[in-house]
Structure formats: C-alpha cells, structure tokens
Write a protein that holds these residues in place. Structure first.
Motif, PDB file in Angstrom:
ATOM      1  N   LEU A   1     -13.090   3.371 -33.010  1.00  0.00           N
ATOM      2  CA  LEU A   1     -13.634   2.358 -32.108  1.00  0.00           C
ATOM      3  C   LEU A   1     -12.539   1.724 -31.256  1.00  0.00           C
ATOM      4  CD1 LEU A   1     -16.263   0.329 -34.186  1.00  0.00           C
ATOM      5  CD2 LEU A   1     -16.675   1.576 -32.064  1.00  0.00           C
ATOM      6  N   PHE A   2     -11.461   1.341 -31.920  1.00  0.00           N
ATOM      7  CA  PHE A   2     -10.369   0.670 -31.220  1.00  0.00           C
ATOM      8  C   PHE A   2      -9.694   1.601 -30.222  1.00  0.00           C
ATOM      9  CE2 PHE A   2      -5.869  -0.826 -31.115  1.00  0.00           C
ATOM     10  CZ  PHE A   2      -6.102  -2.030 -30.478  1.00  0.00           C
ATOM     11  N   ASN A   3      -9.490   2.842 -30.633  1.00  0.00           N
ATOM     12  CA  ASN A   3      -8.844   3.812 -29.755  1.00  0.00           C
ATOM     13  C   ASN A   3      -9.694   4.058 -28.504  1.00  0.00           C
ATOM     14  OD1 ASN A   3      -6.582   5.605 -29.354  1.00  0.00           O
ATOM     15  ND2 ASN A   3      -8.008   7.298 -29.648  1.00  0.00           N
ATOM     16  N   GLN A   4     -11.006   4.192 -28.681  1.00  0.00           N
ATOM     17  CA  GLN A   4     -11.887   4.430 -27.545  1.00  0.00           C
ATOM     18  C   GLN A   4     -11.916   3.223 -26.609  1.00  0.00           C
ATOM     19  OE1 GLN A   4     -13.411   7.441 -26.773  1.00  0.00           O
ATOM     20  NE2 GLN A   4     -13.620   6.320 -24.841  1.00  0.00           N
ATOM     21  N   PHE A   5     -11.925   2.024 -27.193  1.00  0.00           N
ATOM     22  CA  PHE A   5     -11.904   0.823 -26.346  1.00  0.00           C
ATOM     23  C   PHE A   5     -10.634   0.791 -25.507  1.00  0.00           C
ATOM     24  CE2 PHE A   5     -10.406  -3.442 -25.461  1.00  0.00           C
ATOM     25  CZ  PHE A   5     -11.496  -3.978 -24.797  1.00  0.00           C
ATOM     26  N   ASN A   6      -9.491   1.085 -26.124  1.00  0.00           N
ATOM     27  CA  ASN A   6      -8.227   1.066 -25.383  1.00  0.00           C
ATOM     28  C   ASN A   6      -8.222   2.088 -24.257  1.00  0.00           C
ATOM     29  OD1 ASN A   6      -6.850  -1.047 -26.582  1.00  0.00           O
ATOM     30  ND2 ASN A   6      -6.005   0.220 -28.208  1.00  0.00           N
ATOM     31  N   LEU A   7      -8.773   3.271 -24.518  1.00  0.00           N
ATOM     32  CA  LEU A   7      -8.832   4.298 -23.475  1.00  0.00           C
ATOM     33  C   LEU A   7      -9.696   3.826 -22.302  1.00  0.00           C
ATOM     34  CD1 LEU A   7      -9.232   7.526 -25.658  1.00  0.00           C
ATOM     35  CD2 LEU A   7      -7.208   6.843 -24.343  1.00  0.00           C
ATOM     36  N   ASP A   8     -10.856   3.240 -22.620  1.00  0.00           N
ATOM     37  CA  ASP A   8     -11.747   2.742 -21.568  1.00  0.00           C
ATOM     38  C   ASP A   8     -11.083   1.600 -20.794  1.00  0.00           C
ATOM     39  OD1 ASP A   8     -13.621   4.544 -22.425  1.00  0.00           O
ATOM     40  OD2 ASP A   8     -14.785   3.096 -23.601  1.00  0.00           O
ATOM     41  N   TYR A   9     -10.373   0.757 -21.520  1.00  0.00           N
ATOM     42  CA  TYR A   9      -9.707  -0.388 -20.883  1.00  0.00           C
ATOM     43  C   TYR A   9      -8.602   0.095 -19.936  1.00  0.00           C
ATOM     44  CZ  TYR A   9      -7.705  -5.079 -20.491  1.00  0.00           C
ATOM     45  OH  TYR A   9      -7.240  -6.286 -20.018  1.00  0.00           O
ATOM     46  N   GLN A  10      -7.825   1.060 -20.388  1.00  0.00           N
ATOM     47  CA  GLN A  10      -6.750   1.581 -19.536  1.00  0.00           C
ATOM     48  C   GLN A  10      -7.316   2.270 -18.296  1.00  0.00           C
ATOM     49  OE1 GLN A  10      -3.557   0.897 -19.828  1.00  0.00           O
ATOM     50  NE2 GLN A  10      -4.088  -0.303 -21.651  1.00  0.00           N
ATOM     51  N   ASP A  11      -8.442   2.973 -18.449  1.00  0.00           N
ATOM     52  CA  ASP A  11      -9.086   3.605 -17.288  1.00  0.00           C
ATOM     53  C   ASP A  11      -9.535   2.552 -16.282  1.00  0.00           C
ATOM     54  OD1 ASP A  11      -8.724   6.131 -18.283  1.00  0.00           O
ATOM     55  OD2 ASP A  11     -10.742   6.319 -19.129  1.00  0.00           O
ATOM     56  N   ALA A  12     -10.073   1.434 -16.781  1.00  0.00           N
ATOM     57  CA  ALA A  12     -10.520   0.353 -15.897  1.00  0.00           C
ATOM     58  C   ALA A  12      -9.338  -0.263 -15.162  1.00  0.00           C
ATOM     59  CB  ALA A  12     -11.265  -0.706 -16.705  1.00  0.00           C
ATOM     60  N   LYS A  13      -8.201  -0.401 -15.853  1.00  0.00           N
ATOM     61  CA  LYS A  13      -7.004  -0.945 -15.207  1.00  0.00           C
ATOM     62  C   LYS A  13      -6.478  -0.004 -14.133  1.00  0.00           C
ATOM     63  CE  LYS A  13      -3.829  -3.155 -17.467  1.00  0.00           C
ATOM     64  NZ  LYS A  13      -2.802  -3.513 -18.473  1.00  0.00           N
ATOM     65  N   LYS A  14      -6.559   1.299 -14.391  1.00  0.00           N
ATOM     66  CA  LYS A  14      -6.131   2.277 -13.385  1.00  0.00           C
ATOM     67  C   LYS A  14      -7.009   2.192 -12.140  1.00  0.00           C
ATOM     68  CE  LYS A  14      -4.249   5.632 -16.685  1.00  0.00           C
ATOM     69  NZ  LYS A  14      -4.454   6.945 -17.350  1.00  0.00           N
ATOM     70  N   ASP A  15      -8.304   1.961 -12.347  1.00  0.00           N
ATOM     71  CA  ASP A  15      -9.216   1.799 -11.205  1.00  0.00           C
ATOM     72  C   ASP A  15      -8.792   0.623 -10.343  1.00  0.00           C
ATOM     73  OD1 ASP A  15     -10.716   3.953 -11.959  1.00  0.00           O
ATOM     74  OD2 ASP A  15     -12.321   2.779 -12.908  1.00  0.00           O
ATOM     75  N   LEU A  16      -8.380  -0.463 -10.980  1.00  0.00           N
ATOM     76  CA  LEU A  16      -7.930  -1.638 -10.231  1.00  0.00           C
ATOM     77  C   LEU A  16      -6.669  -1.342  -9.441  1.00  0.00           C
ATOM     78  CD1 LEU A  16      -8.477  -4.690 -12.635  1.00  0.00           C
ATOM     79  CD2 LEU A  16      -9.590  -4.259 -10.451  1.00  0.00           C
ATOM     80  N   VAL A  17      -5.744  -0.617 -10.056  1.00  0.00           N
ATOM     81  CA  VAL A  17      -4.503  -0.249  -9.359  1.00  0.00           C
ATOM     82  C   VAL A  17      -4.818   0.623  -8.145  1.00  0.00           C
ATOM     83  CG1 VAL A  17      -2.342   1.047  -9.548  1.00  0.00           C
ATOM     84  CG2 VAL A  17      -3.052  -0.473 -11.406  1.00  0.00           C
ATOM     85  N   ASN A  18      -5.711   1.592  -8.328  1.00  0.00           N
ATOM     86  CA  ASN A  18      -6.092   2.466  -7.218  1.00  0.00           C
ATOM     87  C   ASN A  18      -6.757   1.678  -6.094  1.00  0.00           C
ATOM     88  OD1 ASN A  18      -5.114   4.750  -8.494  1.00  0.00           O
ATOM     89  ND2 ASN A  18      -7.066   5.228  -9.485  1.00  0.00           N
ATOM     90  N   LEU A  19      -7.623   0.736  -6.456  1.00  0.00           N
ATOM     91  CA  LEU A  19      -8.276  -0.095  -5.446  1.00  0.00           C
ATOM     92  C   LEU A  19      -7.260  -0.938  -4.687  1.00  0.00           C
ATOM     93  CD1 LEU A  19     -11.582  -1.423  -7.049  1.00  0.00           C
ATOM     94  CD2 LEU A  19     -11.343  -0.320  -4.822  1.00  0.00           C
ATOM     95  N   ASN A  20      -6.299  -1.475  -5.406  1.00  0.00           N
ATOM     96  CA  ASN A  20      -5.257  -2.282  -4.766  1.00  0.00           C
ATOM     97  C   ASN A  20      -4.463  -1.447  -3.766  1.00  0.00           C
ATOM     98  OD1 ASN A  20      -3.782  -4.843  -4.593  1.00  0.00           O
ATOM     99  ND2 ASN A  20      -2.090  -3.706  -5.494  1.00  0.00           N
ATOM    100  N   ASN A  21      -4.168  -0.201  -4.130  1.00  0.00           N
ATOM    101  CA  ASN A  21      -3.456   0.700  -3.211  1.00  0.00           C
ATOM    102  C   ASN A  21      -4.302   1.007  -1.975  1.00  0.00           C
ATOM    103  OD1 ASN A  21      -1.236   0.838  -4.918  1.00  0.00           O
ATOM    104  ND2 ASN A  21      -1.971   2.667  -5.983  1.00  0.00           N
ATOM    105  N   ARG A  22      -5.598   1.181  -2.174  1.00  0.00           N
ATOM    106  CA  ARG A  22      -6.485   1.456  -1.039  1.00  0.00           C
ATOM    107  C   ARG A  22      -6.600   0.237  -0.111  1.00  0.00           C
ATOM    108  NH1 ARG A  22     -11.925   3.455  -3.613  1.00  0.00           N
ATOM    109  NH2 ARG A  22     -12.544   3.586  -1.409  1.00  0.00           N
ATOM    110  N   ILE A  23      -6.591  -0.955  -0.702  1.00  0.00           N
ATOM    111  CA  ILE A  23      -6.628  -2.180   0.114  1.00  0.00           C
ATOM    112  C   ILE A  23      -5.359  -2.300   0.942  1.00  0.00           C
ATOM    113  CG2 ILE A  23      -6.551  -4.713  -0.013  1.00  0.00           C
ATOM    114  CD1 ILE A  23      -8.409  -4.495  -2.463  1.00  0.00           C
ATOM    115  N   ARG A  24      -4.222  -2.018   0.326  1.00  0.00           N
ATOM    116  CA  ARG A  24      -2.949  -2.085   1.048  1.00  0.00           C
ATOM    117  C   ARG A  24      -2.925  -1.096   2.207  1.00  0.00           C
ATOM    118  NH1 ARG A  24       0.124  -2.202  -3.044  1.00  0.00           N
ATOM    119  NH2 ARG A  24       0.582   0.017  -3.217  1.00  0.00           N
ATOM    120  N   LEU A  25      -3.459   0.105   1.969  1.00  0.00           N
ATOM    121  CA  LEU A  25      -3.499   1.125   3.025  1.00  0.00           C
ATOM    122  C   LEU A  25      -4.436   0.688   4.155  1.00  0.00           C
ATOM    123  CD1 LEU A  25      -2.552   3.953   3.858  1.00  0.00           C
ATOM    124  CD2 LEU A  25      -4.533   4.896   2.656  1.00  0.00           C
TER     125      LEU A  25
END
Length: 383
Positions: free
Chosen positions: A123-147
């Motif tokens: 359970l914990f491992n899956q939550f961490n994976l999902d959380y890290q994926d969500a954080k990556k989405d935010l980073v990608n969005l931030n890069n797209r906003i900057r562009l």
C-alpha cells in the motif's frame, strides 16, 4: 484397484502436509533482499527513525551470493528504512509483524528499488509511486507554463496555470484521500504524521482525517504519540490564526522595570508597537536606533511602544542597562524567562526581533516590520 486407491489417499495426505507447511508460521517479519551486482560482504542496514528523526540501525545483514535477509519481531508497526553500503539512497517501507517483504535492490539508487510483499508495504509503496507521478506532472506543467511565457502566449499561460492550480490542490489532498479510504491501515497513520511537517497544514482537514481513523489505530503507541503531536500543532495553528492581520491583539499584563504590573490596554496609543527584543539579541540592538527615530518622530502624534524583553532569568540589570544605553524611552515589560516568557508564548514568538503593530482599537494591522518599512507603515497610520 485397491492399491491405486491407497496410493491416491497417500498422495492427498502428502499434498495436504506440503500445503500446511507452506503457510506462514512466523509471528514476526521477514525481508529478503535481492542485490544483483552487490559484492559478497557488503553490509545492508534496517533502520528506524528516533524521536529526533535520525535513522538508527536496528539490524545489519551481510550480502552473500547477491542476497541478504532481515528477520525479527516488532512491538509496533512503523516506518523503516533500508540502506546498503556503496549504494546511493534509502528505501522506505512500512513494516509489521507477519509481513513477508522482497526488495529487488536497484544498485544505482536503492530508493528506486522495487518492493513486493503483503499489506502495508505494498500500500505504502503504491501510494509513493502515485505521489511521485503527480509531482512529475506538476514539474512538467511548470515547464510548459515557462515555455508559454517565453512565447508570450497569454491564453495558454492562463489555461496551464489553472490546470496547475487544480493539480496542486489534488496533490495536497492525495494523502488525506488515502487516509479516508484506509482508516484502519498503519500507512494512514504514517501519512498523517507526515502531514504534520507541512507548512500550509489545514488544521480542519487534518483533524477530520485523524478523527476518521480506526479507534484501535488511534490507541496504538504510534497513534497516541501522534495525538500528542496533533494537539500541540493544532493549538499552535489556532494561536497563529488569532495573530493574523485584522485580528484583535491578545491582551496581557507583565512586570515593568520597577516590578509593577503593566497591562497592554494601559499602554496603547493611536498606534502601538509591541516590540519583542532582548539585551543579548544583536539584531535587536542594531534595529533599536531605527525604532528610537520612529518613536521620537511620531510619539507626539499618538505612537506608543511597549517593549517586551526576552532576557534570561537573573539578568534584569543587563535588561535595564540595554534600555538606558540604547535610549529606549518607552514602556517596557519582562518576566525574564527567555523564550518561555508568557507574553512571548502568547504571541508565538520563536525568534527576535519581532514586532506587532496595532491600531487605536488594538487590532493587528502589520507584523515584523523593520527599517524603512516600519517608518513607512507608522507614517501611513498617523499622517
């Protein structure tokens, strides 16, 4: 035919015995590490965090034939950490008695290792994976906003910013959503504990999730410890909320330089500065000439200052000498209790210098202004 029946029954008995022997008989935990490419003799560590958050080894294993094993019994389920000498990083896992965990060690960074097993760990491992994926989405969005900003595409910036705001809220809610869906899991307790470190902790949302936890979980050792932490945090948050701009300043009474009790309400003017300082505080003493200048300039227009000293016990003479040396001619109080001063605790003072500026009604209108910003605000209020 009779012989065949006997053989069939014997086969069933043997099969039954084998099935029974494969059932877990442990009342503790077992961690099996697969460590391809890690040399024989390298040490692996199973760690737990102490009260100060430091990771302390509780068991050590030696890698042999690219494998290592941790086995034991816990008093309570808790967060644990696995590290391996010469391998970068730390792998988190939640461990409970009865868990049978397999870790496939990533030699480049153990944090990227795959965990397999039962219950809390999965359970914990899956939550961490999902959380890290969500954080990556935010980073990608931030890069797209900057562009989009570089291309001066305002409509795209607006669209992506709205999407990022929603995803950021979803990320903050992710832990709470998991907790609400798993009220009897130790993972929920650990995620809730993790929330206490958040700078923008929402006390109402936090308490909602905590109160939804299973009673057995809340009454566990870790649950009771979290309850104490939660209570302290919520009290601090409530005090902070009461100190927001626009709120009435908490009233107090404290001993003045002559030992007489002085109340805030007896010291207020059209504008009042509550100035937290101490004779031992270098930044406070360097700021004092500016405060003196502001006081001398605006006192006749209604400015009052009440200095609250956080000097240490037994150092009254140092406090009085600093007042005289720095020409601080306004009212002063102190309990001489350092940061345990009741007034400092009332105002959640954790560092000095610190200031609160009040209007004639005793409402907080500004906080922690120094230098030119302090004079600008006082001028705005009194000119």
């Amino acid at each position: 035919m009779k012989n065949l029946s006997i053989l069939f029954i014997l086969a069933l008995l043997v099969s039954s015995c084998k099935t029974e022997s494969n059932k877990p008989t442990r009342d503790g935990y077992l961690i099996t590490g697969n460590a391809p490419g890690v040399y024989n003799g390298i040490r692996a560590y199973l760690k737990v965090a102490d009260a100060r958050g430091r990771q302390i080894p509780m068991d050590t294993a030696i890698v042999m034939n690219e494998k290592f094993v941790f086995e034991g019994k816990l008093e309570d389920p808790n967060m644990h950490f696995i590290t391996v000498d010469n391998v970068i990083g730390t792998k988190q896992l939640i461990l409970d008695n009865g868990d049978d965990v397999i870790i496939d060690v990533n030699k480049t960074n153990i944090a990227n290792s795959e965990l397999k097993g039962s219950g809390s760990t999965v359970l914990f491992n899956q939550f961490n994976l999902d959380y890290q994926d969500a954080k990556k989405d935010l980073v990608n969005l931030n890069n797209r906003i900057r562009l989009a900003k570089q291309k001066k595409d305002d409509s795209k910036v607006k669209e992506l910013t709205a999407e990022m705001t929603k995803k950021d809220l979803d990320l903050k809610e992710m832990g709470y959503k998991f907790i609400d869906e798993h009220p009897n899991s130790i993972v929920s307790l650990i995620l809730l504990d993790r929330q206490t470190a958040s700078r923008d902790l929402n006390p109402d949302r936090f308490m909602q999730s905590y109160n939804n936890l299973d009673d057995e979980l809340k009454n566990s050792f870790k649950g009771k410890a979290l309850n104490q932490k939660v209570t302290a945090i919520v009290e601090t948050l409530k005090r902070n909320e009461a100190l927001n701009i626009g709120k009435p300043a908490p009233t107090f009474t404290a001993p003045d330089t002559n030992g007489n009790q002085l109340a805030l309400n007896d010291a207020k003017g059209k504008v009042t500065i509550i100035d937290f300082w101490a004779s031992w505080c270098g930044p406070c003493r360097r700021e004092n000439p500016n405060v003196v200048k502001v006081y001398n300039k605006y006192h006749d227009k209604g400015l009052e200052i009440i200095g609250v000293s956080l000097d240490r016990p037994g150092q009254k003479e140092r406090w009085l000498k600093a007042i005289q040396d720095d020409k601080l001619t306004w009212k002063h109080v102190s309990n001489l209790q350092y940061f345990n001063d009741p007034v400092a605790k009332l105002y959640n003072i954790s560092s000095i210098p610190a200031t609160y500026i009040l209007d004639e009604n005793g409402t907080i209108v500004a906080k922690n202004l120094r230098g030119p910003a302090l004079e600008t605000k006082i001028a705005e209020l009194l000119n």
